[in-house]
Design an enzyme around this catalytic site. Structure first.
Site, PDB file in Angstrom:
ATOM      1  N   HIS A  82      88.166 -23.174  21.174  1.00 26.01           N
ATOM      2  CA  HIS A  82      88.892 -21.929  21.514  1.00 26.01           C
ATOM      3  C   HIS A  82      87.956 -20.991  21.989  1.00 26.01           C
ATOM      4  O   HIS A  82      88.695 -20.175  22.610  1.00 26.01           O
ATOM      5  CB  HIS A  82      89.167 -21.508  19.791  1.00 26.01           C
ATOM      6  CG  HIS A  82      90.377 -22.438  19.381  1.00 26.01           C
ATOM      7  ND1 HIS A  82      91.767 -22.120  19.187  1.00 26.01           N
ATOM      8  CD2 HIS A  82      90.275 -23.427  18.629  1.00 26.01           C
ATOM      9  CE1 HIS A  82      92.359 -22.998  18.780  1.00 26.01           C
ATOM     10  NE2 HIS A  82      91.409 -23.864  18.301  1.00 26.01           N
ATOM     11  N   ASP A  99      86.190 -13.916  27.040  1.00 26.86           N
ATOM     12  CA  ASP A  99      87.149 -14.259  25.908  1.00 26.86           C
ATOM     13  C   ASP A  99      87.803 -15.587  26.237  1.00 26.86           C
ATOM     14  O   ASP A  99      88.002 -16.129  27.304  1.00 26.86           O
ATOM     15  CB  ASP A  99      88.395 -13.499  26.130  1.00 26.86           C
ATOM     16  CG  ASP A  99      88.828 -13.220  24.608  1.00 26.86           C
ATOM     17  OD1 ASP A  99      88.787 -14.094  23.655  1.00 26.86           O
ATOM     18  OD2 ASP A  99      89.373 -11.930  24.371  1.00 26.86           O
TER      19      ASP A  99
END
Ligand code: ADQ
Length: 460
Positions: free
Chosen positions: A157, A365
């Site tokens: 992720h 991110d």
């Protein structure tokens, strides 16, 4: 049809809305075939070793939840130590914040071995396994070492950094080698896939077999970019439900004379919060028409508060917000409303919808779901503007947002001003493109594409 087995650090009851889009989407998939979700119970036990307690089994609808407790010591080394003190900072390019303590890796391995040992007896021969995130990178290899021959996929992720950054981790060879135990390794973005592909070839001497298949250590792994999305319909429904509407109306009323800017995230150094506050200060200085008129609501939910880097960030943020309000504030106007807490998931869409501009400006991110939630919550007839960091994985898909470099404070201030001044027609056109993109690549697309790829890979 094969049963799906999901493994992640934490297990959530997929029926609870509070669990969020990811849990709901995984829950959907698990429900379809009757599935198993395995992970840490969230409980730590004093004294004894991890795993001494029995496996706890629970059911949520058609889904079996299986969890284990961890000892206080293992939790410290595996979760706070190796996962969040080494892998999280390094994979977000923050070598300066990584703590390479030799004890961490021992606990990290021990917990992954424990998970493998406890999970293996629960598996059926044709189960398909889907393992999630940086806490569990070596789990597939531990399962293989115990004789597991099932199809296993892994999804990371967080970002996969360039090879030389990965190489700063003392155990990087062991860590990345363990990814070859999987049949499929999923990454968030094309940039991550490029880094992965170059690492395995340069550092691990893997052979490129084409179509993102790589061979090394006597195994073949396929890699792919599978950008995670949100459940757009669920989020839109929350926007129009009572709590979402109430929140929207309250905010509209409260800020009727102001232009509202919004930031929402976990308080984490990867999210670029200090840089954002500095950019907002620069905006007020450079464009004084925003004085007494623009208000930034910054919500930063508490996260990993027992780690030093996070307490330092908390202090820095408090001091920057305080200084900005002190320097620019008036009796009837505070430039920043800073809140260190969670907002209830049902109310969040109302807040997004009331904002004229969202500032989603992480330094790095993996994807960033807040950006996508903001788009889903907008009124297409009068949408807000998304200012998005080019260093968020989401930027690859959301090129119709206003992309910024969060390290360039003045540049960011100029872009925020552009967002505040953007004419309605341009806002509508950009929003239309953005909405189409998050709809097409929603969380169901993500899950289906990953699982379809995993179940059809040819294995050697
Ligand atoms: P996170 O780093 O946690 O996730 P993000 O993708 O933005 O970041 O997801 C955060 C979720 O928590 C969103 O659903 C958001 O609404 C919610 N949230 C955040 N702050 C909140 C607050 N103050 N109050 C209420 N809710 C809040 C990691 C990776 C990301 C990746 C996701 C999913 O770091 O890059 O997108 O996993 O893969």
């Amino acid at each position: 049809m094969s049963r799906l087995v999901v493994v992640s650090n934490r297990v959530a009851d997929p029926r609870k809305a509070a669990a969020g889009g990811l849990a709901v989407a995984l829950g959907d998939a698990l429900n379809k075939t009757g599935g198993l979700w395995f992970g840490w119970s969230g409980k730590t036990i004093e004294g004894g070793a991890s795993g001494e307690g029995e496996l706890q089994m629970d059911t949520a609808g058609n889904v079996t939840l299986a969890t284990v407790d961890l000892s206080v010591q293992d939790h410290a080394g595996y979760y706070l130590g190796y996962s969040n003190g080494v892998l999280w900072p390094v994979f977000h390019y923050r070598l300066d914040l990584a703590r390479f303590d030799a004890g961490f890796i021992t606990a990290y391995r021990r917990v992954n071995q424990l998970f493998a040992k406890r999970l293996l007896p629960l598996l059926k021969p044709d189960d398909i396994l889907w393992i999630h995130d940086y806490h569990l990178i070596p789990l597939g290899a531990e399962l293989r070492a115990m004789g597991c021959t099932n199809r296993i996929g892994f999804f990371l992720h967080i970002p996969f950094p360039p090879p030389l950054i990965v190489a700063a981790i003392p155990q990087h060879e062991w860590l990345i080698r363990s990814l070859f135990a999987y049949d499929l390794v999923g990454l968030q973005s094309e940039a991550d896939l490029r880094h992965f592909s170059s690492y395995v070839q340069v550092e691990a001497g893997a052979l490129d077999l084409g179509s993102n298949r790589f061979r090394a250590f006597n195994r073949t792994v396929k890699a792919g970019a599978f950008p995670i999305g949100i459940d757009v319909d669920e989020f839109a429904a929350l926007t129009h439900a009572k709590e979402g509407r109430d929140m929207h109306e309250r905010m509209k009323e409260e800020y009727s004379r102001r232009k509202l800017l919004l930031g929402v995230e976990r308080l984490d150094y990867s999210k670029g919060l200090p840089q954002r506050i500095r950019a907002f200060r620069a905006l007020l200085r450079k464009y004084p028409e925003n004085l007494k008129s623009a208000t930034l609501i910054q919500i930063a939910s508490p996260s990993r508060e027992d780690m030093g880097a996070y307490t330092d960030l908390l202090k820095e943020l408090e001091s920057l917000c305080g200084a900005t309000n002190g320097d620019f504030g008036e009796l009837d106007w505070m430039p920043i409303r800073y809140m260190h807490r969670n907002v209830a998931r049902k109310r969040l869409p109302g807040l997004y919808r009331a904002a004229r501009v969202a500032l989603v400006t992480p330094l790095r991110d993996g994807m960033n779901l807040v950006a996508k939630e903001f788009i889903a919550a907008q009124d297409p007839a009068d949408p807000g503007v998304l200012v998005l960091s080019r260093f968020a994985g989401a930027a690859e898909q959301l090129e119709h947002a206003l992309l910024v470099n969060p390290y360039d404070i003045d540049g960011m201030a100029e872009t925020i001003q552009q967002a505040l001044q953007m004419p309605l027609e341009e806002r509508q056109a950009r929003h239309q493109h953005l909405l189409a993109s998050i709809r097409r690549y929603d969380v169901h697309w993500w899950r289906k594409t990953f699982l379809d790829t995993l179940s059809t890979i040819s294995r050697d």
